[in-house]
Design a protein around this motif. Structure first.
Motif, short mmCIF file in Angstrom:
data_model
loop_
_atom_site.label_atom_id
_atom_site.label_comp_id
_atom_site.label_asym_id
_atom_site.label_seq_id
_atom_site.Cartn_x
_atom_site.Cartn_y
_atom_site.Cartn_z
N HIS A 1 0.83 -1.21 0.00
CA HIS A 1 0.00 0.00 0.00
C HIS A 1 0.86 1.26 0.00
O HIS A 1 0.57 2.22 -0.71
CB HIS A 1 -0.94 -0.01 1.21
N VAL A 2 1.93 1.25 0.77
CA VAL A 2 2.83 2.41 0.82
C VAL A 2 3.48 2.63 -0.55
O VAL A 2 3.50 3.75 -1.07
CB VAL A 2 3.91 2.24 1.92
N PHE A 3 4.02 1.58 -1.14
CA PHE A 3 4.70 1.73 -2.42
C PHE A 3 3.74 2.12 -3.54
O PHE A 3 4.11 2.87 -4.44
CB PHE A 3 5.47 0.46 -2.78
N ILE B 1 3.05 5.98 -3.37
CA ILE B 1 4.15 6.94 -3.56
C ILE B 1 3.84 7.95 -4.67
O ILE B 1 4.02 9.15 -4.46
CB ILE B 1 5.48 6.20 -3.79
N PRO B 2 3.37 7.53 -5.85
CA PRO B 2 3.09 8.53 -6.88
C PRO B 2 2.03 9.56 -6.45
O PRO B 2 2.16 10.75 -6.74
CB PRO B 2 2.58 7.71 -8.07
N GLU B 3 1.02 9.11 -5.75
CA GLU B 3 -0.03 10.02 -5.26
C GLU B 3 0.53 11.02 -4.26
O GLU B 3 0.23 12.21 -4.31
CB GLU B 3 -1.15 9.21 -4.62
N ILE B 4 1.37 10.56 -3.36
CA ILE B 4 1.96 11.44 -2.35
C ILE B 4 2.92 12.43 -3.00
O ILE B 4 2.90 13.62 -2.69
CB ILE B 4 2.68 10.62 -1.26
N VAL B 5 3.75 11.95 -3.93
CA VAL B 5 4.69 12.83 -4.61
C VAL B 5 3.95 13.87 -5.45
O VAL B 5 4.30 15.05 -5.47
CB VAL B 5 5.68 12.02 -5.46
N HIS B 6 2.89 13.44 -6.15
CA HIS B 6 2.11 14.36 -6.98
C HIS B 6 1.41 15.42 -6.12
O HIS B 6 1.39 16.60 -6.48
CB HIS B 6 1.07 13.58 -7.80
N ALA B 7 0.89 15.02 -4.97
CA ALA B 7 0.21 15.98 -4.10
C ALA B 7 1.22 16.97 -3.52
O ALA B 7 0.92 18.16 -3.37
CB ALA B 7 -0.49 15.24 -2.96
#
Length: 92
Positions: free
Chosen positions: A77-79, A82-88
């Motif tokens: 779930h964490v990996f 990552i794209p969602e967190i980086v994009h936000a």
């Protein structure tokens, strides 16, 4: 950087799911061994160590797969997030 709420809560839950049963097993077997040593007045280090090792081996044999799946699900779930967190973070 703001960390999502599920990230911290999931880390704590994963830690408790993996370490909690092992800690509880060692605590119960340690107290039981201490009571046994006190009542019999036998001061042998193996009486405190061997039951804990056997208890942990039984715990890993019976519940190790569940503990590993719990860690695997959280890590996946964490990996995947990552794209969602980086994009936000980048859009700020």
């Amino acid at each position: 950087m703001t960390v999502p709420d599920w990230f911290s809560l999931g880390a704590v839950n994963t830690f408790l799911a993996i370490a909690g049963p092992a800690l509880a097993t060692c605590l119960l077997l340690g107290v039981g061994g201490a009571i046994l040593q006190t009542t019999t007045q036998v001061r042998e280090a193996a009486l405190g160590f061997v039951p804990k090792v056997i208890g942990l081996l039984v715990l890993v044999a019976l519940g190790g797969g569940m503990m590993l799946r719990f860690a695997e699900n959280y890590t996946t779930h964490v990996f995947q997030s990552i794209p969602e967190i980086v994009h936000a973070h980048a859009s700020r």
